[in-house]
Enzyme design. Structure first.
Site, mmCIF file in Angstrom:
data_model
loop_
_atom_site.group_PDB
_atom_site.id
_atom_site.type_symbol
_atom_site.label_atom_id
_atom_site.label_comp_id
_atom_site.label_asym_id
_atom_site.label_seq_id
_atom_site.Cartn_x
_atom_site.Cartn_y
_atom_site.Cartn_z
ATOM 1 C CE1 TYR A 8 -51.898 66.349 56.602
ATOM 2 C CE2 TYR A 8 -50.814 64.645 55.509
ATOM 3 C CZ TYR A 8 -51.426 65.051 56.521
ATOM 4 O OH TYR A 8 -51.159 64.315 57.657
ATOM 5 C CG PHE A 43 -40.750 66.747 60.536
ATOM 6 C CD1 PHE A 43 -41.884 67.466 60.627
ATOM 7 C CD2 PHE A 43 -39.870 67.293 59.500
ATOM 8 C CE1 PHE A 43 -42.507 68.365 59.645
ATOM 9 C CE2 PHE A 43 -40.503 68.308 58.725
ATOM 10 C CZ PHE A 43 -41.766 68.744 58.616
HETATM 11 C C1 LIG Z 1 -55.274 59.835 56.901
HETATM 12 C C2 LIG Z 1 -56.216 59.915 58.125
HETATM 13 C C3 LIG Z 1 -55.519 60.829 59.213
HETATM 14 C C4 LIG Z 1 -57.560 60.567 57.734
HETATM 15 O O1 LIG Z 1 -58.279 60.870 58.637
HETATM 16 P P1 LIG Z 1 -60.088 60.986 58.433
HETATM 17 O O2 LIG Z 1 -60.304 61.517 59.893
HETATM 18 O O3 LIG Z 1 -60.488 59.907 58.036
HETATM 19 O O4 LIG Z 1 -60.291 62.082 57.365
HETATM 20 P P2 LIG Z 1 -61.569 63.224 57.200
HETATM 21 O O5 LIG Z 1 -62.660 62.207 57.439
HETATM 22 O O6 LIG Z 1 -61.369 64.513 57.925
HETATM 23 O O7 LIG Z 1 -61.386 63.149 55.813
HETATM 24 C C5 LIG Z 1 -61.144 64.594 54.783
HETATM 25 C C6 LIG Z 1 -61.255 64.369 53.713
HETATM 26 O O8 LIG Z 1 -59.910 63.678 53.062
HETATM 27 C C7 LIG Z 1 -60.240 62.451 52.393
HETATM 28 N N1 LIG Z 1 -59.281 61.694 52.892
HETATM 29 C C8 LIG Z 1 -58.489 61.473 54.004
HETATM 30 N N2 LIG Z 1 -57.377 60.505 54.037
HETATM 31 C C9 LIG Z 1 -57.538 60.068 52.636
HETATM 32 C C10 LIG Z 1 -56.615 59.131 52.267
HETATM 33 N N3 LIG Z 1 -55.656 58.503 52.577
HETATM 34 N N4 LIG Z 1 -56.942 58.861 50.566
HETATM 35 C C11 LIG Z 1 -57.887 59.668 50.048
HETATM 36 N N5 LIG Z 1 -58.632 60.488 50.749
HETATM 37 C C12 LIG Z 1 -58.489 60.772 52.056
HETATM 38 C C13 LIG Z 1 -61.650 61.976 52.988
HETATM 39 O O9 LIG Z 1 -62.313 61.216 51.902
HETATM 40 C C14 LIG Z 1 -62.304 63.211 53.023
HETATM 41 O O10 LIG Z 1 -62.741 63.771 51.926
HETATM 42 P P3 LIG Z 1 -64.105 64.560 51.616
HETATM 43 O O11 LIG Z 1 -64.187 65.481 52.579
HETATM 44 O O12 LIG Z 1 -64.173 64.688 50.221
HETATM 45 O O13 LIG Z 1 -65.168 63.377 51.997
HETATM 46 C C15 LIG Z 1 -56.516 58.527 58.615
HETATM 47 O O14 LIG Z 1 -57.202 57.955 57.464
HETATM 48 C C16 LIG Z 1 -55.410 57.980 59.154
HETATM 49 O O15 LIG Z 1 -55.098 57.897 60.310
HETATM 50 N N6 LIG Z 1 -54.492 57.075 58.403
HETATM 51 C C17 LIG Z 1 -53.328 56.407 58.829
HETATM 52 C C18 LIG Z 1 -52.271 57.311 59.482
HETATM 53 C C19 LIG Z 1 -51.872 58.318 58.482
HETATM 54 O O16 LIG Z 1 -51.652 57.875 57.047
HETATM 55 N N7 LIG Z 1 -51.554 59.570 58.895
HETATM 56 C C20 LIG Z 1 -51.441 60.677 58.266
HETATM 57 C C21 LIG Z 1 -49.718 60.928 58.543
HETATM 58 S S1 LIG Z 1 -49.143 62.139 57.509
#
Ligand SMILES: CC(C)(COP(=O)(O)OP(=O)(O)OC[C@H]1O[C@@H](n2cnc3c(N)ncnc32)[C@H](O)[C@@H]1OP(=O)(O)O)[C@@H](O)C(=O)NCCC(=O)NCCS
Length: 406
Positions: A123, A406
């Protein structure tokens, strides 16, 4: 690719949007009833969905919270259930949802957003900063004694969960109003989140218990806890998990923990989501034996810098001037002068240059600017800038504490 992101408009959409993160929990919400229950705290219009055609591939929600800050409270989007389906990861879906969600939070007049991160790395790029620390302890029974001090003064009583809400909520509310980082809970929140005890969430333990301690006949503290009973070689080998323990002041805290520490038939007392400045560290005979583990707690994002900075109280009048960089919400970027508790744009020379996330880290006074400068993540532009900012942000409030994910 530009993703179409908008709020959900009915329970079916809501269920599918929440289901993006629910996929990683093994398929949640299981049915309409579970979705309905979740939406009783998260209005449909606070749940955003990302669409590919008519398919929902991601979701992100924001609870309408009131968050305690030093000296007051601020309206806050409590970001939750953020998920992207495994078929659509790393294609910008999260980034698109964060952009729309933060604009929505700002348009609703919530100057601040806050969240718990599943992974710390996610984040910062969206302007969140680590704003509090969160601790866990596992204290072996043999060391679970309080330092010399007053004899037990409180009375304690077990309260049936379904009759506990009013007494617990009153103590919670007193605690949260003096503790930065805590958020408001509605009756529905208690009824759907803190008090239910479905057998499939017990992880092998017994039922959830509520205990209340009273000082001079008045409720002054409570704990929610669960016993995980086990015997090995004729001796207790189980543990008690303290889910939440809050109390009014030092004596009530001590008396509440006395009851928990004294509980028979446990090898270990575990507690989670504790603040870094928990009084128990000073009240126990063997603080080292707590085996305190520290991690990131609440992450905070200033969505509207001027309104957010003006919403908290300060120990000093300032002025102090920040050069803020906010690539994700550029309208926050620029120079801000904080004086007499009010923040406004300025042309004055800046004391500190920092990313919006670092301002989020300092916002609840969980970290000082001195710490952030020493870590090399904030630049001191004028001599003594960090010290001046710390004089302004100093507070007598406890360290920020958020006792619930949360
Ligand atoms: C974490 C999650 C929401 C990321 O969604 P996403 O659509 O793949 O993210 P984006 O494609 O918009 O990525 C944006 C950037 O963040 C990075 N990023 C996102 N999640 C990451 C992670 N877990 N670890 C490392 N980098 C991450 C991406 O590499 C990307 O970087 P870049 O712009 O330099 O290429 C998704 O992987 C997910 O649903 N994971 C499981 C549930 C979870 O962890 N949710 C968060 C709850 S707090």
């Amino acid at each position: 690719m530009a993703w179409d992101v908008r709020p959900t408009i009915d329970l079916e959409e809501f269920k599918r949007a929440v289901g993006a993160i629910g996929h990683y929990f093994g398929g949640w919400p299981a049915d309409d009833e579970a979705a309905q229950r979740f939406s009783s705290n998260l209005p449909l219009e606070r749940m955003h969905a990302a669409f590919e055609g008519d398919r929902i591939v991601g979701g992100a929600g924001a609870f309408p919270f009131e968050l305690t800050v030093p000296g007051g409270t601020v309206r806050c989007g409590g970001v939750t259930v953020v998920g992207v389906l495994p078929t659509h990861r790393r294609r910008g879906v999260l980034s698109a949802m964060m952009r729309v969600q933060l604009a929505d939070i700002r348009d609703r007049g919530e100057p601040v957003a806050a969240l718990w991160a599943s992974e710390e790395v996610i984040y910062r790029r969206f302007g969140y900063g680590m704003a509090s620390l969160s601790c866990e302890m596992s204290l072996p029974s043999g060391y679970a004694g309080l330092r010399d001090g007053p004899e037990a003064r409180a009375t304690a009583r077990l309260v049936p969960l379904d009759a506990s809400k009013d007494v617990l909520a009153a103590i919670y509310d007193r605690t949260r109003l003096r503790t930065p980082g805590m958020f408001s809970r509605t009756d529905t929140w208690w009824e759907t989140r803190n008090l239910p005890d479905p057998p499939d969430r017990r992880q092998g333990g017994g039922e959830k218990n509520a205990i209340v301690v009273e000082l001079d006949g008045e409720p002054a503290g409570y704990a929610l806890y669960r016993v995980h009973s086990k015997f090995e070689n004729g001796a207790a080998a189980g543990h008690v998990d303290v889910i939440e323990a809050l109390a009014d002041g030092p004596l009530a805290t001590r008396e509440l923990w006395r009851v928990l520490l004294d509980m028979d038939w446990k090898a270990t007392l575990n507690a989670f989501l504790l603040p870094i400045d928990h009084p128990l560290v000073h009240q126990l005979s063997y603080p080292r034996r707590m085996r305190l583990r520290v991690g990131d707690g609440l992450w905070v994002r200033l969505v509207d810098v001027g309104a957010a900075l003006s919403a908290r109280a300060y120990g000093g009048d300032g002025p102090v001037v920040f050069e803020v960089e906010d690539p994700f919400l550029p309208e926050n970027s620029g120079r801000w002068r904080l004086a007499g508790g009010e923040a406004a744009r300025t042309e004055d020379e800046a004391d500190l240059a920092l990313d919006i996330g670092e301002l989020g880290s300092a916002y609840l006074s969980g970290f000082t600017f001195g710490e952030l400068v020493r870590a090399g993540v904030v630049d001191e532009l004028r001599d003594g800038g960090a010290a001046r900012a710390d004089e302004v942000f100093v507070t007598s409030a406890p360290k920020p504490w958020c006792p619930e994910i949360f």
